[in-house]
Design a protein around this motif. Structure first.
Motif, PDB file in Angstrom:
ATOM      1  N   TRP A  53       0.817  -1.205   0.000  1.00  0.00           N
ATOM      2  CA  TRP A  53       0.000   0.000   0.000  1.00  0.00           C
ATOM      3  C   TRP A  53       0.856   1.263   0.000  1.00  0.00           C
ATOM      4  N   SER A  54       1.976   1.241   0.701  1.00  0.00           N
ATOM      5  CA  SER A  54       2.787   2.451   0.815  1.00  0.00           C
ATOM      6  C   SER A  54       3.696   2.649  -0.386  1.00  0.00           C
ATOM      7  N   ARG A  55       4.321   1.562  -0.868  1.00  0.00           N
ATOM      8  CA  ARG A  55       5.326   1.715  -1.932  1.00  0.00           C
ATOM      9  C   ARG A  55       4.763   1.470  -3.318  1.00  0.00           C
ATOM     10  N   GLY A  56       3.683   0.720  -3.411  1.00  0.00           N
ATOM     11  CA  GLY A  56       3.124   0.406  -4.716  1.00  0.00           C
ATOM     12  C   GLY A  56       3.785  -0.769  -5.407  1.00  0.00           C
ATOM     13  N   ASP A  57       4.738  -1.438  -4.737  1.00  0.00           N
ATOM     14  CA  ASP A  57       5.340  -2.638  -5.328  1.00  0.00           C
ATOM     15  C   ASP A  57       4.256  -3.686  -5.531  1.00  0.00           C
ATOM     16  N   ALA A  58       4.344  -4.417  -6.630  1.00  0.00           N
ATOM     17  CA  ALA A  58       3.311  -5.396  -6.956  1.00  0.00           C
ATOM     18  C   ALA A  58       3.932  -6.739  -7.295  1.00  0.00           C
ATOM     19  N   TYR A  59       3.142  -7.778  -7.108  1.00  0.00           N
ATOM     20  CA  TYR A  59       3.570  -9.145  -7.431  1.00  0.00           C
ATOM     21  C   TYR A  59       2.360  -9.883  -7.979  1.00  0.00           C
ATOM     22  N   TYR A  60       2.612 -10.722  -9.002  1.00  0.00           N
ATOM     23  CA  TYR A  60       1.515 -11.391  -9.694  1.00  0.00           C
ATOM     24  C   TYR A  60       1.737 -12.903  -9.763  1.00  0.00           C
ATOM     25  N   ALA A  61       0.636 -13.616  -9.800  1.00  0.00           N
ATOM     26  CA  ALA A  61       0.705 -15.033 -10.127  1.00  0.00           C
ATOM     27  C   ALA A  61       1.087 -15.174 -11.599  1.00  0.00           C
ATOM     28  N   ASP A  62       1.790 -16.232 -11.915  1.00  0.00           N
ATOM     29  CA  ASP A  62       2.227 -16.438 -13.296  1.00  0.00           C
ATOM     30  C   ASP A  62       1.035 -16.507 -14.257  1.00  0.00           C
ATOM     31  N   SER A  63      -0.074 -17.034 -13.772  1.00  0.00           N
ATOM     32  CA  SER A  63      -1.228 -17.248 -14.638  1.00  0.00           C
ATOM     33  C   SER A  63      -1.876 -15.938 -15.105  1.00  0.00           C
ATOM     34  N   VAL A  64      -1.596 -14.832 -14.413  1.00  0.00           N
ATOM     35  CA  VAL A  64      -2.215 -13.558 -14.784  1.00  0.00           C
ATOM     36  C   VAL A  64      -1.196 -12.505 -15.194  1.00  0.00           C
ATOM     37  N   LYS A  65       0.069 -12.802 -15.051  1.00  0.00           N
ATOM     38  CA  LYS A  65       1.121 -11.835 -15.361  1.00  0.00           C
ATOM     39  C   LYS A  65       1.010 -11.394 -16.815  1.00  0.00           C
ATOM     40  N   GLY A  66       1.059 -10.093 -17.028  1.00  0.00           N
ATOM     41  CA  GLY A  66       0.946  -9.550 -18.371  1.00  0.00           C
ATOM     42  C   GLY A  66      -0.479  -9.271 -18.806  1.00  0.00           C
ATOM     43  N   ARG A  67      -1.459  -9.800 -18.067  1.00  0.00           N
ATOM     44  CA  ARG A  67      -2.872  -9.562 -18.399  1.00  0.00           C
ATOM     45  C   ARG A  67      -3.581  -8.738 -17.329  1.00  0.00           C
ATOM     46  N   PHE A  68      -3.214  -8.933 -16.080  1.00  0.00           N
ATOM     47  CA  PHE A  68      -3.853  -8.243 -14.955  1.00  0.00           C
ATOM     48  C   PHE A  68      -2.896  -7.196 -14.390  1.00  0.00           C
ATOM     49  N   THR A  69      -3.473  -6.104 -13.903  1.00  0.00           N
ATOM     50  CA  THR A  69      -2.694  -5.060 -13.253  1.00  0.00           C
ATOM     51  C   THR A  69      -3.364  -4.667 -11.945  1.00  0.00           C
ATOM     52  N   ILE A  70      -2.605  -4.719 -10.862  1.00  0.00           N
ATOM     53  CA  ILE A  70      -3.104  -4.305  -9.558  1.00  0.00           C
ATOM     54  C   ILE A  70      -2.625  -2.885  -9.295  1.00  0.00           C
ATOM     55  N   SER A  71      -3.490  -2.092  -8.701  1.00  0.00           N
ATOM     56  CA  SER A  71      -3.122  -0.713  -8.375  1.00  0.00           C
ATOM     57  C   SER A  71      -3.919  -0.271  -7.158  1.00  0.00           C
ATOM     58  N   ARG A  72      -3.549   0.899  -6.615  1.00  0.00           N
ATOM     59  CA  ARG A  72      -4.304   1.420  -5.479  1.00  0.00           C
ATOM     60  C   ARG A  72      -4.342   2.941  -5.558  1.00  0.00           C
ATOM     61  N   HIS A  73      -5.381   3.488  -4.982  1.00  0.00           N
ATOM     62  CA  HIS A  73      -5.535   4.935  -4.892  1.00  0.00           C
ATOM     63  C   HIS A  73      -5.545   5.260  -3.412  1.00  0.00           C
ATOM     64  N   ASN A  74      -4.441   5.831  -2.939  1.00  0.00           N
ATOM     65  CA  ASN A  74      -4.279   6.026  -1.496  1.00  0.00           C
ATOM     66  C   ASN A  74      -5.338   6.956  -0.909  1.00  0.00           C
ATOM     67  N   VAL A  75      -5.681   8.006  -1.619  1.00  0.00           N
ATOM     68  CA  VAL A  75      -6.630   8.979  -1.083  1.00  0.00           C
ATOM     69  C   VAL A  75      -8.030   8.366  -0.994  1.00  0.00           C
ATOM     70  N   LYS A  76      -8.401   7.607  -2.016  1.00  0.00           N
ATOM     71  CA  LYS A  76      -9.725   6.984  -2.032  1.00  0.00           C
ATOM     72  C   LYS A  76      -9.774   5.696  -1.211  1.00  0.00           C
ATOM     73  N   ASN A  77      -8.616   5.238  -0.726  1.00  0.00           N
ATOM     74  CA  ASN A  77      -8.554   3.957   0.000  1.00  0.00           C
ATOM     75  C   ASN A  77      -9.182   2.831  -0.807  1.00  0.00           C
ATOM     76  N   THR A  78      -8.834   2.778  -2.058  1.00  0.00           N
ATOM     77  CA  THR A  78      -9.405   1.787  -2.961  1.00  0.00           C
ATOM     78  C   THR A  78      -8.298   1.078  -3.731  1.00  0.00           C
ATOM     79  N   MET A  79      -8.455  -0.206  -3.865  1.00  0.00           N
ATOM     80  CA  MET A  79      -7.541  -1.021  -4.657  1.00  0.00           C
ATOM     81  C   MET A  79      -8.279  -1.510  -5.893  1.00  0.00           C
ATOM     82  N   TYR A  80      -7.544  -1.695  -6.973  1.00  0.00           N
ATOM     83  CA  TYR A  80      -8.153  -2.105  -8.231  1.00  0.00           C
ATOM     84  C   TYR A  80      -7.441  -3.332  -8.797  1.00  0.00           C
ATOM     85  N   LEU A  81      -8.162  -4.050  -9.614  1.00  0.00           N
ATOM     86  CA  LEU A  81      -7.570  -5.126 -10.403  1.00  0.00           C
ATOM     87  C   LEU A  81      -8.104  -4.985 -11.823  1.00  0.00           C
ATOM     88  N   GLN A  82      -7.261  -4.483 -12.707  1.00  0.00           N
ATOM     89  CA  GLN A  82      -7.618  -4.378 -14.119  1.00  0.00           C
ATOM     90  C   GLN A  82      -7.314  -5.712 -14.780  1.00  0.00           C
TER      91      GLN A  82
END
Length: 124
Positions: A53-82
């Motif tokens: 949450w603080s640094r934005g570092d991300a890690y993915y399962a191999d099965s979704v790598k390159g297709r899914f993107t995780i992100s977060r919006h600190n002000v909105k306290n919301t996490m996303y999965l594209q």
């Protein structure tokens, strides 16, 4: 306490995209890891992606790598999965989770708080 609420699931066709959201409330999250897991009928819950949450570092399962993107919006306290280029194998209930450790764990039992899940169905 932390409350997590997922949204954005639905029925799509193979190749389509969806964006899941996880709205978090309660305590502040600067020290948390946040993650997405999924569980298909008759299968174990599996790790999808995690983000610091603080640094934005991300890690993915191999099965979704390159297709899914995780992100977060600190002000909105919301996490996303594209999720792009969805496949029928991506069909599952998707859960967001919060871990009080910063280790980007891929293990479900390490997470302390869970949302109720949102269903994603990908037709062929």
């Amino acid at each position: 306490q932390v409350q997590l609420v997922e949204s954005g699931g639905g029925l799509v066709q193979a190749g389509d995209s969806l964006r899941l959201s996880c709205a978090a409330s309660g305590r502040t999250f600067s020290w948390y890891t946040m993650g997405w897991f999924r569980q298909a009928p008759g299968k174990e819950r599996e790790f999808v992606a995690a983000i610091s949450w603080s640094r934005g570092d991300a890690y993915y399962a191999d099965s979704v790598k390159g297709r899914f993107t995780i992100s977060r919006h600190n002000v909105k306290n919301t996490m996303y999965l594209q999720m792009n280029s969805l496949k029928p194998d991506d069909t599952a209930d998707y859960y967001c989770a919060a871990d009080r450790d910063i280790g980007l764990s891929t293990v479900a039992r390490d997470y302390d708080y869970w949302g109720q899940g949102t269903q994603v169905t990908v037709s062929s």
